[in-house]
Design a protein around this motif. Structure first.
Motif, PDB file in Angstrom:
ATOM      1  N   GLU A   1      74.103 -20.629 123.381  1.00  0.00           N
ATOM      2  CA  GLU A   1      75.283 -21.323 122.878  1.00  0.00           C
ATOM      3  C   GLU A   1      76.205 -21.778 123.993  1.00  0.00           C
ATOM      4  O   GLU A   1      76.702 -22.914 123.985  1.00  0.00           O
ATOM      5  N   LYS A   2      76.448 -20.912 124.972  1.00  0.00           N
ATOM      6  CA  LYS A   2      77.354 -21.276 126.067  1.00  0.00           C
ATOM      7  C   LYS A   2      76.845 -22.506 126.809  1.00  0.00           C
ATOM      8  O   LYS A   2      77.592 -23.443 127.089  1.00  0.00           O
ATOM      9  N   ALA A   3      75.556 -22.491 127.167  1.00  0.00           N
ATOM     10  CA  ALA A   3      74.980 -23.604 127.917  1.00  0.00           C
ATOM     11  C   ALA A   3      75.044 -24.897 127.109  1.00  0.00           C
ATOM     12  O   ALA A   3      75.391 -25.960 127.635  1.00  0.00           O
ATOM     13  N   ALA A   4      74.741 -24.811 125.826  1.00  0.00           N
ATOM     14  CA  ALA A   4      74.758 -26.005 124.974  1.00  0.00           C
ATOM     15  C   ALA A   4      76.159 -26.593 124.886  1.00  0.00           C
ATOM     16  O   ALA A   4      76.343 -27.817 124.961  1.00  0.00           O
ATOM     17  N   ILE A   5      77.158 -25.728 124.727  1.00  0.00           N
ATOM     18  CA  ILE A   5      78.542 -26.205 124.663  1.00  0.00           C
ATOM     19  C   ILE A   5      78.943 -26.854 125.982  1.00  0.00           C
ATOM     20  O   ILE A   5      79.536 -27.937 126.003  1.00  0.00           O
TER      21      ILE A   5
END
Length: 606
Positions: A498-502
């Motif tokens: 999730e962090k990377a995608a955001i």
């Protein structure tokens, strides 16, 4: 015939008729022989010397791939200092390379520095392939997030298989483990087809300590000056003309034959030249002539440890005419503000004021006393446009010269990481990302080498320990010779979270905003107004005809109140605390700025 160039040529040049010109600069030598290997069975050929100290010979039927060396005054044969390829490493024979390549980027005209969104990467650590071909596979990804310029850390031949590249000893040779010269050209060609410029990092202030054969050919070095990395190159002493030609030819080779769009020139403050025309000015003039002839934009970006605007001022204003420079002080001010680190060179920073100064004037020190340097330091860049200053939240130096090579993603919160990105991308300066930054890479970027000399290795390990003393870091200094340090430094490409995608969406959005908003494209000095901060809330305006933006950056770990009474009407167009950019849903009101948040408003007219 010899390559068209007013600077005397050195190296092995394959001509259209199948002949090969061998040329080497050795002005003090009495005799130079060319030793051809392979089919010639180490046959020796005597070279002829001209009045400038160049020894030359033209031989027929020399195929690309032929290996050769030179013997100077009967000494053991050694590689060509202008070698185009060292397939067996720095101590092996040089190889004749055919410079011809089939290009398909005929419509490419380059990108001005003003429009660049840069991305620094290390060829060996960027992909699992550790090669130019690995980079080509990632070009669509880089283009998709808005990157339009990649900056390659040095690729000139260095000792061993792994190195940052600043220990290069054959400036004209592409490092053999990264790929062939044609594979590097294929990378540049592919990048151009994706709308991406390529800048190459080059080192013209010193050579590495292993495999450096230049001194055996002639007065490439001078005792007049010293550098932190070894002997200073001879740019203004007796016989300096050959050295200056050597490096200007090197720059023109990368920019013309390899079609690089620019060069990042390492540590130009260590290029000592007290002559009437500084080497950097002569280089800039030569590159401007090439730009005019080729019809393609070329940029020269200097790394400078001086806040000295003369390097990037136009020649008609008394400057050297370089396109731009790295601006370390932006990084230092931002890093210290986010991490509260005030050791080592961060002792000159650490609160809001230095970062505000960097937003306003690019340099933080413009004549003030520096406690780290123990003297007054710097000079105001006056009215030079902001885009001449390349800024970053991370780069190879600032990560790799930490004890554990920690990236910002390992030092600050997710919200602070987003704030740092906004602070860089919303400023009027030219932004540069470091590989993996856009998805929050957590693998470190460590210092690594692969030397073979035991004494050199021992001195290197001692030097690294000495270098970290001022930072008072308690842990053991990693061994740069360990292959594990290189493996740890390779990107994980762990983007399935999730962090990377955001973060990828966040960087993509901000880069697009920067490109498409007139106010964010305007880099004139009078188009940015930086207000005095309120606590840790920094505000600045960006202007252009028809558009007026207000940027707010809250560096506090507490909410800050924004008093908007001075503005007639505000329309919020970006908020880093919104749900789409956050791991938890929050909402920002006009007068309330959450901790570590960036907000952008359109200022509406009356």
């Amino acid at each position: 015939m010899e390559p068209a160039n007013k600077y005397p040529f050195a190296g092995a040049f394959v001509m259209n008729d199948g002949h090969c010109l061998f040329s080497v600069w050795a002005p003090l030598a009495e005799n130079v022989q060319l030793i051809l290997e392979d089919d010639y069975r180490e046959k020796a050929f005597q070279l002829d010397k001209d009045d400038s100290g160049y020894w030359r010979i033209i031989l027929p039927d020399i195929p690309p791939g032929m290996h050769y060396r030179y013997s100077v005054d009967g000494a053991e044969a050694i590689p060509d200092p202008a070698s185009r390829r060292q397939p067996d490493g720095v101590h092996g024979a040089s190889e004749v390379v055919d410079p011809h390549f089939t290009w398909t980027d005929t419509e490419w005209k380059g990108i001005p520095l003003h429009d660049m969104v840069m991305y620094e990467l290390h060829t060996g650590c960027f992909t699992p392939e550790h090669s130019f071909e690995g980079i080509i596979k990632r070009l669509p990804y880089l283009s998709s997030i808005g990157i339009n310029t990649i900056e390659l850390m040095p690729v000139a031949q260095f000792p061993g298989k792994r190195n940052w590249g600043y220990d290069g000893v054959f400036p004209f040779a592409v490092h053999h483990t990264y790929g062939t010269p044609d594979q590097l050209k294929a990378l540049v060609n592919a990048a151009h087809l994706h709308g991406i410029a390529v800048i190459l990092d080059v080192v013209y202030n010193h050579l590495g300590p292993e495999g450096n054969y230049l001194e055996q050919y002639g007065p490439y070095f001078t005792e007049k000056y010293k550098t932190p990395w070894g002997k200073a190159l001879n740019f203004d002493d007796a016989w300096c003309d050959g050295v200056r030609s050597f490096y200007i030819n090197n720059a023109l080779m990368w920019l013309n034959e390899f079609r690089m769009d620019g060069l990042r020139i390492d540590a130009v403050h260590a290029i000592w030249d007290c002559g009437a025309t500084h080497f950097m000015e002569e280089l800039a003039n030569a590159v401007q002539q090439l730009e005019s002839i080729s019809g393609r934009k070329k940029v020269l970006i200097a790394e400078i440890d001086y806040n000295a605007p003369r390097y990037i001022k136009p020649a008609n204003e008394g400057g050297y005419g370089l396109s731009g420079q790295w601006t370390d002080e932006f990084h230092h001010a931002l890093h210290a503000l986010l991490t509260n680190e005030t050791n080592g060179y961060y002792a000159d920073f650490g609160n809001v004021a230095p970062f505000v100064k960097s937003l306003r004037e690019s340099y933080v020190y413009t004549g003030e006393y520096s406690q780290v340097r123990n003297r007054k330091f710097g000079r105001s860049p006056e009215q030079l446009p902001y885009h001449q200053f390349v800024v970053f939240t991370q780069n190879h130096d600032q990560i790799g010269n930490r004890l554990k090579g920690e990236r910002l993603s390992s030092l600050v919160s997710f919200d602070a990481l987003k704030l740092a990105a906004a602070a860089m991308l919303l400023t009027a300066h030219t932004p540069m990302l470091f590989m993996g930054e856009e998805y929050g890479e957590t693998n470190p970027f460590l210092f690594f080498t692969d030397h073979s000399d035991p004494e050199l290795i021992s001195n290197l390990r001692k030097g690294r320990k000495e270098e970290f003393k001022s930072f008072n870091w308690a842990d053991e200094v990693p061994d740069p010779q360990s292959e594990d340090e290189f493996s740890k430094s390779t990107l994980s490409w762990n983007t399935d979270n999730e962090k990377a995608a955001i973060l990828i969406r966040y960087y993509t959005y901000l880069i697009a905003m920067r490109k498409n908003r007139a106010a964010l494209r305007n880099t004139d000095r009078n188009a940015t107004v930086v207000e005095e901060p309120s606590g840790k809330l920094i505000s600045f305006e960006r202007k252009a005809p028809g558009e007026h933006l207000l940027v707010l950056l809250n560096f506090s770990d507490k909410p800050e109140v924004f008093h908007d009474k001075q503005y007639p009407s505000l329309k919020k167009i970006f908020d880093s605390s919104e749900a789409q950019w956050s791991l938890s849903s929050t909402e920002t009101k006009t007068s309330f700025i959450p901790p570590y948040t960036a907000v952008v408003y359109e200022i509406q007219p009356f």
